[in-house]
Design a protein around this motif. Structure first.
Motif, PDB file in Angstrom:
ATOM      1  N   GLN A 162     -14.430  20.975  -1.917  1.00 57.59           N
ATOM      2  CA  GLN A 162     -13.178  20.542  -1.317  1.00 57.59           C
ATOM      3  C   GLN A 162     -13.363  19.269  -0.502  1.00 57.59           C
ATOM      4  OE1 GLN A 162     -10.144  21.939  -1.795  1.00 57.59           O
ATOM      5  NE2 GLN A 162     -11.091  23.322  -3.276  1.00 57.59           N
ATOM      6  N   ASP A 163     -14.477  19.168   0.208  1.00 56.55           N
ATOM      7  CA  ASP A 163     -14.761  17.952   0.970  1.00 56.55           C
ATOM      8  C   ASP A 163     -14.943  16.752   0.047  1.00 56.55           C
ATOM      9  OD1 ASP A 163     -14.664  19.503   3.219  1.00 56.55           O
ATOM     10  OD2 ASP A 163     -16.839  19.734   3.387  1.00 56.55           O
ATOM     11  N   PHE A 164     -15.576  16.983  -1.109  1.00 55.09           N
ATOM     12  CA  PHE A 164     -15.763  15.886  -2.062  1.00 55.09           C
ATOM     13  C   PHE A 164     -14.432  15.408  -2.618  1.00 55.09           C
ATOM     14  CE2 PHE A 164     -16.307  14.555  -6.506  1.00 55.09           C
ATOM     15  CZ  PHE A 164     -17.125  13.458  -6.325  1.00 55.09           C
ATOM     16  N   SER A 169     -10.186  11.378  -2.834  1.00 62.63           N
ATOM     17  CA  SER A 169      -8.782  10.989  -2.696  1.00 62.63           C
ATOM     18  C   SER A 169      -8.625   9.886  -1.653  1.00 62.63           C
ATOM     19  CB  SER A 169      -7.942  12.203  -2.308  1.00 62.63           C
ATOM     20  OG  SER A 169      -8.018  13.212  -3.307  1.00 62.63           O
ATOM     21  N   ALA A 170      -9.356  10.007  -0.552  1.00 62.60           N
ATOM     22  CA  ALA A 170      -9.284   8.974   0.471  1.00 62.60           C
ATOM     23  C   ALA A 170      -9.831   7.646  -0.038  1.00 62.60           C
ATOM     24  CB  ALA A 170     -10.057   9.424   1.712  1.00 62.60           C
ATOM     25  N   LEU A 177      -4.932   0.456  -1.691  1.00 61.17           N
ATOM     26  CA  LEU A 177      -4.445  -0.379  -0.601  1.00 61.17           C
ATOM     27  C   LEU A 177      -5.057  -1.775  -0.660  1.00 61.17           C
ATOM     28  CD1 LEU A 177      -2.801  -0.630   2.008  1.00 61.17           C
ATOM     29  CD2 LEU A 177      -4.780   0.243   3.242  1.00 61.17           C
ATOM     30  N   LEU A 178      -6.368  -1.864  -0.953  1.00 59.66           N
ATOM     31  CA  LEU A 178      -7.017  -3.165  -1.070  1.00 59.66           C
ATOM     32  C   LEU A 178      -6.467  -3.949  -2.261  1.00 59.66           C
ATOM     33  CD1 LEU A 178     -10.756  -2.307  -0.308  1.00 59.66           C
ATOM     34  CD2 LEU A 178      -9.067  -3.375   1.209  1.00 59.66           C
TER      35      LEU A 178
END
Length: 211
Positions: A162-164, A169-170, A177-178
């Protein structure tokens, strides 16, 4: 509103069990067992219900009987192996043979009965100490094992994936955004249209006609 509903509103809401994940449930169960062990360990009784208080009352009763002229059996430092009923019968016979005021005799009898009740309660509590100690050991050991295994399984089998996904996603959102920012910086500047021409430009656009 009934008393039951009022009690429900007054109590803190109980959070639901984490049944969505087995490893998480095991971890929280181990934590609850561990906390329960310390609660049982430090759940002490009032001094009036302990064996020390009962022993102090026996000493006082012994001294009062001696002051009245009787000679009871000496007290040992540890009365755990002595039967409370034998000491009660001995004091009752001594009190019955005293030649003092009937009111004082009644007070000694009442005190003798109270001492018997306190000693029986203290002995019952002492018999349950071994059982309490066994429960504390089981809760501490079982809680530690469940917390360790449940936490490890929870992290390696579920949480790290889940952390991965969250990190992925982040990262994707940051890259988008870049890219949006780069595309916006590469667009040509916006040019405004001229609505009025100068006199020279009008003369050049409309040369004079020779007749």
């Amino acid at each position: 509103m009934t008393a039951r509903i009022a009690l429900q509103y007054a109590m803190w809401p109980i959070p639901p069990l984490p049944t969505d994940n087995l490893y998480k449930l095991l971890t929280f169960m181990g934590l609850a067992m561990y906390i329960s062990a310390f609660y049982i360990l430090y759940d002490t009784k009032p001094y009036e219900e302990t064996g020390q208080f009962a022993y102090s009352r026996i000493v006082i009763l012994q001294n009062r009987i001696e002051d009245a002229g009787a000679k009871p059996k000496p007290l040992d430092d540890n009365l755990s192996k002595e039967s409370p009923y034998d000491r009660y019968r001995e004091y009752r016979e001594l009190i019955h043979g005293l030649r003092i005021d009937p009111q004082q005799i009644q007070q000694l009898r009442d005190m003798n009965e109270q001492v018997l009740t306190m000693r029986l309660k203290a002995r019952s509590y002492g018999d349950g100490l071994d059982f309490r100690h066994d429960n504390i050991r089981i809760l501490l050991f079982g809680g530690a094992v469940l917390m360790t295994l449940g936490g490890a399984w929870w992290y390696f089998a579920y949480q790290r994936h889940q952390d991965f996904l969250v990190k992925l996603s982040a990262t994707e959102a940051y890259q988008r955004l870049l890219l949006t920012h780069a595309e916006a910086s590469q667009k040509p500047p916006f040019k405004t249209k001229k609505t009025r021409k100068s006199v020279t430009q009008v003369a050049e656009d409309n040369p004079p006609v020779n007749k």
